[in-house]
Design a protein around this motif. Structure first.
Motif, PDB file in Angstrom:
ATOM      1  N   CYS A   9      -4.161  -9.045   7.425  1.00  0.00           N
ATOM      2  CA  CYS A   9      -4.750  -7.722   7.669  1.00  0.00           C
ATOM      3  C   CYS A   9      -6.233  -7.934   7.972  1.00  0.00           C
ATOM      4  N   GLY A  10      -6.796  -7.037   8.780  1.00  0.00           N
ATOM      5  CA  GLY A  10      -8.230  -7.102   9.072  1.00  0.00           C
ATOM      6  C   GLY A  10      -9.076  -6.561   7.934  1.00  0.00           C
ATOM      7  N   ASP A  11      -8.424  -5.913   6.942  1.00  0.00           N
ATOM      8  CA  ASP A  11      -9.111  -5.383   5.750  1.00  0.00           C
ATOM      9  C   ASP A  11     -10.092  -4.254   6.080  1.00  0.00           C
ATOM     10  N   PHE A  12      -9.872  -3.569   7.205  1.00  0.00           N
ATOM     11  CA  PHE A  12     -10.757  -2.475   7.635  1.00  0.00           C
ATOM     12  C   PHE A  12     -10.123  -1.168   7.184  1.00  0.00           C
ATOM     13  N   LEU A  13     -10.812  -0.465   6.301  1.00  0.00           N
ATOM     14  CA  LEU A  13     -10.267   0.802   5.790  1.00  0.00           C
ATOM     15  C   LEU A  13     -11.016   1.969   6.411  1.00  0.00           C
TER      16      LEU A  13
ATOM     17  N   GLY B 111      -3.556   0.934  10.500  1.00  0.00           N
ATOM     18  CA  GLY B 111      -2.224   0.760   9.910  1.00  0.00           C
ATOM     19  C   GLY B 111      -2.187   1.153   8.443  1.00  0.00           C
ATOM     20  N   MET B 112      -3.240   0.811   7.703  1.00  0.00           N
ATOM     21  CA  MET B 112      -3.249   1.142   6.270  1.00  0.00           C
ATOM     22  C   MET B 112      -3.317   2.647   6.064  1.00  0.00           C
ATOM     23  N   SER B 113      -4.117   3.328   6.888  1.00  0.00           N
ATOM     24  CA  SER B 113      -4.216   4.778   6.678  1.00  0.00           C
ATOM     25  C   SER B 113      -2.898   5.449   7.064  1.00  0.00           C
TER      26      SER B 113
ATOM     27  N   ALA C 159      12.739  -9.859  -5.517  1.00  0.00           N
ATOM     28  CA  ALA C 159      12.883  -9.723  -4.063  1.00  0.00           C
ATOM     29  C   ALA C 159      14.253  -9.129  -3.768  1.00  0.00           C
ATOM     30  N   LEU C 160      14.271  -7.912  -3.257  1.00  0.00           N
ATOM     31  CA  LEU C 160      15.549  -7.257  -2.941  1.00  0.00           C
ATOM     32  C   LEU C 160      16.204  -7.967  -1.761  1.00  0.00           C
ATOM     33  N   ALA C 161      17.500  -8.210  -1.866  1.00  0.00           N
ATOM     34  CA  ALA C 161      18.190  -8.916  -0.774  1.00  0.00           C
ATOM     35  C   ALA C 161      18.640  -7.931   0.294  1.00  0.00           C
TER      36      ALA C 161
ATOM     37  N   SER D 175     -10.658  -6.705   0.646  1.00  0.00           N
ATOM     38  CA  SER D 175      -9.499  -7.581   0.858  1.00  0.00           C
ATOM     39  C   SER D 175      -8.229  -6.929   0.323  1.00  0.00           C
ATOM     40  N   ARG D 176      -7.125  -7.225   0.981  1.00  0.00           N
ATOM     41  CA  ARG D 176      -5.832  -6.670   0.561  1.00  0.00           C
ATOM     42  C   ARG D 176      -5.417  -7.235  -0.787  1.00  0.00           C
ATOM     43  N   ARG D 177      -5.839  -8.447  -1.071  1.00  0.00           N
ATOM     44  CA  ARG D 177      -5.498  -9.051  -2.360  1.00  0.00           C
ATOM     45  C   ARG D 177      -6.035  -8.177  -3.499  1.00  0.00           C
TER      46      ARG D 177
ATOM     47  N   ILE E  47       9.765  -1.644  -6.933  1.00  0.00           N
ATOM     48  CA  ILE E  47      10.237  -3.032  -7.005  1.00  0.00           C
ATOM     49  C   ILE E  47       9.437  -3.863  -6.008  1.00  0.00           C
ATOM     50  N   GLU E  48       8.673  -4.808  -6.513  1.00  0.00           N
ATOM     51  CA  GLU E  48       7.780  -5.624  -5.674  1.00  0.00           C
ATOM     52  C   GLU E  48       8.118  -7.101  -5.855  1.00  0.00           C
ATOM     53  N   ARG E  49       8.234  -7.804  -4.730  1.00  0.00           N
ATOM     54  CA  ARG E  49       8.669  -9.218  -4.829  1.00  0.00           C
ATOM     55  C   ARG E  49       7.569 -10.157  -5.339  1.00  0.00           C
TER      56      ARG E  49
ATOM     57  N   LEU F 213       0.809  -1.219   0.000  1.00  0.00           N
ATOM     58  CA  LEU F 213       0.000   0.000   0.000  1.00  0.00           C
ATOM     59  C   LEU F 213       0.840   1.266   0.000  1.00  0.00           C
ATOM     60  N   ALA F 214       1.827   1.329   0.912  1.00  0.00           N
ATOM     61  CA  ALA F 214       2.624   2.551   1.033  1.00  0.00           C
ATOM     62  C   ALA F 214       3.441   2.800  -0.235  1.00  0.00           C
ATOM     63  N   GLY F 215       4.127   1.757  -0.708  1.00  0.00           N
ATOM     64  CA  GLY F 215       4.981   1.915  -1.887  1.00  0.00           C
ATOM     65  C   GLY F 215       4.176   2.266  -3.129  1.00  0.00           C
TER      66      GLY F 215
ATOM     67  N   GLY G  57       5.131   3.541   5.491  1.00  0.00           N
ATOM     68  CA  GLY G  57       4.268   2.490   6.041  1.00  0.00           C
ATOM     69  C   GLY G  57       4.876   1.851   7.271  1.00  0.00           C
ATOM     70  N   ASP G  58       4.767   0.521   7.339  1.00  0.00           N
ATOM     71  CA  ASP G  58       5.243  -0.203   8.523  1.00  0.00           C
ATOM     72  C   ASP G  58       6.744  -0.073   8.730  1.00  0.00           C
ATOM     73  N   GLN G  59       7.471   0.353   7.716  1.00  0.00           N
ATOM     74  CA  GLN G  59       8.906   0.603   7.895  1.00  0.00           C
ATOM     75  C   GLN G  59       9.132   1.864   8.737  1.00  0.00           C
TER      76      GLN G  59
HETATM   77  C1  FAD Z   1      -2.942  -8.901  12.234  1.00  0.00           C
HETATM   78  C2  FAD Z   1      -2.987  -7.561  11.546  1.00  0.00           C
HETATM   79  C3  FAD Z   1      -4.212  -6.979  11.228  1.00  0.00           C
HETATM   80  C4  FAD Z   1      -4.256  -5.721  10.620  1.00  0.00           C
HETATM   81  N1  FAD Z   1      -5.467  -5.170  10.311  1.00  0.00           N
HETATM   82  C5  FAD Z   1      -5.541  -3.940   9.778  1.00  0.00           C
HETATM   83  C6  FAD Z   1      -6.788  -3.353   9.433  1.00  0.00           C
HETATM   84  O1  FAD Z   1      -7.846  -3.978   9.544  1.00  0.00           O
HETATM   85  N2  FAD Z   1      -6.793  -2.086   8.950  1.00  0.00           N
HETATM   86  C7  FAD Z   1      -5.646  -1.370   8.765  1.00  0.00           C
HETATM   87  O2  FAD Z   1      -5.727  -0.211   8.346  1.00  0.00           O
HETATM   88  N3  FAD Z   1      -4.439  -1.915   9.039  1.00  0.00           N
HETATM   89  C8  FAD Z   1      -4.363  -3.184   9.520  1.00  0.00           C
HETATM   90  N4  FAD Z   1      -3.142  -3.751   9.762  1.00  0.00           N
HETATM   91  C9  FAD Z   1      -1.931  -3.001   9.433  1.00  0.00           C
HETATM   92  C10 FAD Z   1      -1.648  -3.009   7.941  1.00  0.00           C
HETATM   93  O3  FAD Z   1      -1.753  -4.304   7.417  1.00  0.00           O
HETATM   94  C11 FAD Z   1      -0.251  -2.452   7.650  1.00  0.00           C
HETATM   95  O4  FAD Z   1      -0.025  -1.325   8.439  1.00  0.00           O
HETATM   96  C12 FAD Z   1      -0.063  -2.098   6.183  1.00  0.00           C
HETATM   97  O5  FAD Z   1      -0.148  -3.256   5.392  1.00  0.00           O
HETATM   98  C13 FAD Z   1       1.271  -1.426   5.941  1.00  0.00           C
HETATM   99  O6  FAD Z   1       1.467  -1.251   4.556  1.00  0.00           O
HETATM  100  P1  FAD Z   1       2.939  -1.286   3.957  1.00  0.00           P
HETATM  101  O7  FAD Z   1       2.801  -0.871   2.546  1.00  0.00           O
HETATM  102  O8  FAD Z   1       3.875  -0.579   4.851  1.00  0.00           O
HETATM  103  O9  FAD Z   1       3.374  -2.823   4.041  1.00  0.00           O
HETATM  104  P2  FAD Z   1       2.841  -4.079   3.208  1.00  0.00           P
HETATM  105  O10 FAD Z   1       1.423  -3.925   2.889  1.00  0.00           O
HETATM  106  O11 FAD Z   1       3.282  -5.267   3.982  1.00  0.00           O
HETATM  107  O12 FAD Z   1       3.654  -3.995   1.839  1.00  0.00           O
HETATM  108  C14 FAD Z   1       5.023  -4.278   1.773  1.00  0.00           C
HETATM  109  C15 FAD Z   1       5.318  -4.768   0.359  1.00  0.00           C
HETATM  110  O13 FAD Z   1       6.719  -4.911   0.186  1.00  0.00           O
HETATM  111  C16 FAD Z   1       6.967  -6.117  -0.500  1.00  0.00           C
HETATM  112  N5  FAD Z   1       8.299  -6.562  -0.101  1.00  0.00           N
HETATM  113  C17 FAD Z   1       8.694  -6.992   1.132  1.00  0.00           C
HETATM  114  N6  FAD Z   1       9.986  -7.314   1.110  1.00  0.00           N
HETATM  115  C18 FAD Z   1      10.428  -7.104  -0.145  1.00  0.00           C
HETATM  116  C19 FAD Z   1      11.682  -7.270  -0.785  1.00  0.00           C
HETATM  117  N7  FAD Z   1      12.739  -7.739  -0.125  1.00  0.00           N
HETATM  118  N8  FAD Z   1      11.806  -6.932  -2.108  1.00  0.00           N
HETATM  119  C20 FAD Z   1      10.738  -6.464  -2.797  1.00  0.00           C
HETATM  120  N9  FAD Z   1       9.503  -6.303  -2.231  1.00  0.00           N
HETATM  121  C21 FAD Z   1       9.359  -6.604  -0.933  1.00  0.00           C
HETATM  122  C22 FAD Z   1       5.875  -7.073  -0.035  1.00  0.00           C
HETATM  123  O14 FAD Z   1       5.672  -8.126  -0.959  1.00  0.00           O
HETATM  124  C23 FAD Z   1       4.692  -6.130   0.091  1.00  0.00           C
HETATM  125  O15 FAD Z   1       3.913  -6.079  -1.096  1.00  0.00           O
HETATM  126  C24 FAD Z   1      -3.058  -5.027  10.342  1.00  0.00           C
HETATM  127  C25 FAD Z   1      -1.830  -5.624  10.633  1.00  0.00           C
HETATM  128  C26 FAD Z   1      -1.783  -6.887  11.220  1.00  0.00           C
HETATM  129  C27 FAD Z   1      -0.456  -7.513  11.528  1.00  0.00           C
END
Ligand code: FAD
Length: 357
Positions: free
Chosen positions: A41-45, A272-274, A116-118, A92-94, A30-32, A11-13, A259-261
């Motif tokens: 994810c709970g899929d709640f936006l 978390g998604m927002s 997949a970046l190492a 759904s996140r998918r 770059i996406e793996r 989502l963030a990227g 994002g989560d980073q």
């Molecule tokens: C149990 C649980 C429930 C949650 N429920 C909710 C919810 O209901 N609502 C909500 O808003 N948030 C929820 N969250 C939080 C939310 O899922 C995250 O905060 C959000 O996905 C963060 O987005 P992101 O883009 O940082 O990471 P991600 O969505 O994880 O995206 C990271 C991307 O990087 C790619 N990647 C990883 N490593 C590499 C690599 N080495 N090389 C290339 N690509 C790579 C992955 O394939 C992935 O596509 C939940 C989290 C958890 C753990």
């Protein structure tokens, strides 16, 4: 112009790529994953997440979302419910992540899939690889506060249970964990839960044993799962999520973490998604204004520290038996507290990044 390279097309990227491409900035993501995948994810936006998707021109409604306007909290035989302070959606996140990455490509971003970046390489400006560390870029401070294990699956519930769940997000509290249940597109139910690993081991260590134990402890969950059919072959799992983490930047920081980073809020808030989308919008604004990664991280910390600390405090209160009882009692006396809690654990409206143009 040299493209800005983003590691991770979640989502963030993908959001940052859309934003940059909309501004005519060459960008490469770059996406793996080669194609769409299920993500834990709970899929709640929340309203804020929807704001950011709209801002990027993504029509989430067109993806068949499920609207959610009420929240229920169940503990043992007790059930408390209230209106949410906004209308959320279940998707759904998918479907969502794939739609956003496709949208980024349509806007002109170069999307490299199946790579997949190492480790962190010098050409990467934005690091958006999610919850776990990439080699050479460990997060600081590195705190894994609790050994929680996460599970997620999709279910086809019995018709009367679909009807009862429609329009609601449910949080079911149990010993050393909690579950979230809600509908997404096509009226599939998302069951996502977190449990302490010791408790998981005590109940037998397997998904089937865990579900059986939870249904014994939580009659509400047992009712919902009666005659339900699991739609995934096996649940998706996760461990070692650094809840409460907020990146502490160095002055000479080079990389913009998204994002989560950058920060991880306890998941029961459904925010978390927002926060991931908010961080992407802030980072792009900072990049375009010529601000450093250090300045960006300071701005982000300003916006997310309060909500993450409050969510963390609530989580700690809710996980212990006596605290949970007090919490449920307070919620029953004052259901409005639920809506207020939902508001307090989110980035304040005044800090949302508005129009991208
Ligand atoms: C149990 C649980 C429930 C949650 N429920 C909710 C919810 O209901 N609502 C909500 O808003 N948030 C929820 N969250 C939080 C939310 O899922 C995250 O905060 C959000 O996905 C963060 O987005 P992101 O883009 O940082 O990471 P991600 O969505 O994880 O995206 C990271 C991307 O990087 C790619 N990647 C990883 N490593 C590499 C690599 N080495 N090389 C290339 N690509 C790579 C992955 O394939 C992935 O596509 C939940 C989290 C958890 C753990």
């Amino acid at each position: 112009m040299t493209p800005i390279v983003i590691a991770g097309g979640g989502l963030a990227g993908a959001a940052a790529a859309c934003d940059l491409a909309q501004h005519g900035q060459p960008v490469r993501v770059i996406e793996r994953n080669l194609g769409p995948v299920h993500k834990i994810c709970g899929d709640f936006l929340s309203a804020e997440a929807q704001h950011y998707l709209r801002r990027l021109g993504l029509d989430a409604a067109g993806l068949g979302v499920h609207p959610i306007s009420r929240v229920r909290v169940a503990q043992g035989a007790h059930l408390v419910q209230a209106a949410l302070p906004f209308t959320a959606i279940g998707l759904s996140r998918r479907v969502l992540d794939e739609a956003l990455l496709t949208h980024a490509a349509a806007l002109g971003a170069e999307v490299q899939r199946g790579v997949a970046l190492a480790s962190l390489t010098p050409d990467i400006t934005c690091l958006a690889t999610g919850k776990h560390d990439l080699r050479g870029s460990a997060r600081e401070p590195h705190n894994i506060p609790e050994e929680l294990v996460g599970f997620k699956t999709y279910l086809r519930l019995a018709p009367d249970q679909i009807a009862a769940l429609r329009g609601h997000v449910e949080v079911i509290l149990f010993r050393r964990g909690y579950a979230g249940l809600q509908l997404v597109e096509c009226e599939q139910a998302n069951l996502c839960l977190l449990i302490h690993r010791d408790h998981l081991a005590q109940v037998g260590g397997t998904w089937a044993a865990l579900l059986a134990a939870l249904c014994l402890e939580a009659p509400h969950l047992a009712r919902r799962l009666r005659d339900a059919v699991e739609l995934l072959e096996k649940p998706i799992t996760i461990a070692r999520v650094p809840y409460g983490f907020i990146h502490r930047p160095q002055r000479d920081e080079r990389v913009f973490r998204l994002g989560d980073q950058a920060c991880v809020i306890p998941s029961f808030t459904g925010d978390g998604m927002s926060m991931a989308l908010h961080s992407a919008a802030l980072a792009v604004r900072s990049l375009r204004a010529g601000q450093s990664a250090f300045e960006y991280h300071q701005l982000l910390a300003h916006d997310v520290t309060g909500p993450i600390r409050r969510a963390w405090t609530l989580y700690r209160l809710g996980r212990a038996g006596p605290g949970r009882a007090v919490l449920i009692h307070a919620l029953r006396l004052w259901p409005g507290l639920l809506s207020q809690t939902a508001a307090l654990t989110r980035v304040a409206r005044r800090n949302w990044v508005e129009d991208s143009h």
